[in-house]
Design an enzyme around this catalytic site. Sequence first.
Site, PDB file in Angstrom:
ATOM      1  N   GLY A  15       0.812  -1.221   0.000  1.00 19.73           N
ATOM      2  CA  GLY A  15       0.000   0.000   0.000  1.00 19.73           C
ATOM      3  C   GLY A  15       0.836   1.256   0.000  1.00 19.73           C
ATOM      4  O   GLY A  15       0.488   2.252  -0.656  1.00 19.73           O
ATOM      5  N   ASP A  16       1.953   1.222   0.694  1.00 15.22           N
ATOM      6  CA  ASP A  16       2.853   2.370   0.734  1.00 15.22           C
ATOM      7  C   ASP A  16       3.342   2.719  -0.663  1.00 15.22           C
ATOM      8  O   ASP A  16       3.320   3.881  -1.073  1.00 15.22           O
ATOM      9  CB  ASP A  16       4.029   2.070   1.663  1.00 15.22           C
ATOM     10  CG  ASP A  16       5.043   3.191   1.722  1.00 15.22           C
ATOM     11  OD1 ASP A  16       4.636   4.349   1.976  1.00 15.22           O
ATOM     12  OD2 ASP A  16       6.239   2.918   1.525  1.00 15.22           O
ATOM     13  N   SER A  17       3.769   1.720  -1.408  1.00 15.33           N
ATOM     14  CA  SER A  17       4.301   1.990  -2.747  1.00 15.33           C
ATOM     15  C   SER A  17       3.197   2.438  -3.705  1.00 15.33           C
ATOM     16  O   SER A  17       3.415   3.331  -4.532  1.00 15.33           O
ATOM     17  CB  SER A  17       5.025   0.759  -3.297  1.00 15.33           C
ATOM     18  OG  SER A  17       4.123  -0.296  -3.513  1.00 15.33           O
TER      19      SER A  17
END
Length: 127
Positions: A15-17
């Site tokens: 999700g961060d990327s």
Amino acid sequence: MDVREINVLVLAYLGDSIYETYIREFLINKKISNVNELQTKSIKYVSAKSQCEILKLLQDNNFLSIDEEKIIKRGRNNKKSGHPKNCDIITYKHATSFECLIGYLHLTNNDDRINEIINFILEKRNI
């Protein structure tokens, strides 16, 4: 593969990327061509502190479904005890839970919902 069984930190990692890619594309589409400026502006959306604030904004506006809140709770309640030195553990856990939601939505082919969330964020946090 049952996405609900994936480790929440793995969901957050993904999700961060994904979230950062959305933000970077948004800033590039605003015709920002200086890499240092892109980095400075992106931090206002992707830092743990910003993600914590964004999650609060989404929750305060009742923007999330019950199922999305369940994913966020799973992410927030992860057992990892460490956190970066530049933020406290609560901020980090809230940021992780936001990233977890984005990763979950992506793996469940809910990219339209990711777009809705991103558009809401960009509308409310016009930086």
